[in-house]
Design a protein around this motif. Sequence first.
Motif: not given
Length: 321
Positions: A115-120, A177-181, A247-253
């Motif tokens: 879920s979104k909460e679990q992603l955070l 992290m900041r993008g996710l609040g 917000l996937t740049e970290y993972f794509d990199e």
Amino acid sequence: MASDAQFSLVTLVGSAVDETTDIVSDGDLQLTLFCLNALHNDGLDHVSDAWEWDAGLMEVRAVIEDAFEQVLRARIPVSGRPTTSSADAVAKALFELAAADKSPGLSRFVASKASKEQLLEFMVQRSIYQLREADPHTWAIPRLNGRAKAALVEIQTDEYGGGRPERMHAELFATTMRGLGLDGTYGGYIDRVAPVALASVNMMTMFGLHRRLRGAIVGHLAAFEMTSSSPNRLYGNGFRRLGFAHLTEYFDEHVEADAVHEQIAARDLAGGLVEVEPETLDDVLFGAAACLAMDGWVTEYVLGAWKAGRTSLEPSWTVAA
Ligand SMILES: [Fe+2]
Ligand SMILES: [Fe+2]
């Protein structure tokens, strides 16, 4: 000369080490070690840098680390020792070790079910390493020579953004992290991360800060890079599934970079070290196995909590006024 307070501290910590049922998941001991290590890294707010080399604190750290290392060596089996010390044989053994890893896979869960909460929560648990990404392995640079040293510097140059601060992997993670609040400040969630996540960082720092463990930190990095590319693709998929495609740049990199890093780390870094210092072979394999085992323990802890319908985060501390 050690003060009474320092004497008491080392005695107290010694008792805690004697009494703990599991040092790997002991929050008090792992947080203590984490704070002691912070003195060698980015420091601690309101604590003088003069404590870094305090003899009493070094004694406390040794008490915890000696017990921690003993438990890790007892719990983590190492198999697949090659019969020669050639770089190719070492690389082959490391790839086989990584391929045999049967961890349940946090990345698969994040990709398909979280879920979104679990992603955070996942980001918070990871932040305790990723916001200082690469630092524990950097301690090894002055302890290496030749091919192994050049390989480590090549990998770390990418980790640190190749001269562009905004491209540092730790900074890419903070941006996510900041993008996710979330708070992207290092240590912002020190009171929420699982003890085993602290243990994971403490283990890397222990391997990095002890010259005698240079084989272990090298093996750790090799296994880390070998098990990064595919999980990071899956984490990115989880972000896209939940509406965070921006917000996937970290993972794509990491999908791209670590497919290259794993080759350099296995052949030139680990293989290069063992070829000139064959006595490091056992610790290279131990460091790699420890990386895989610790990642498995963190995954089990987080997935176990989620599957039981609980948060994997610690309750917030309440500080007495
Ligand atoms: Fe990275
Ligand atoms: Fe990498």
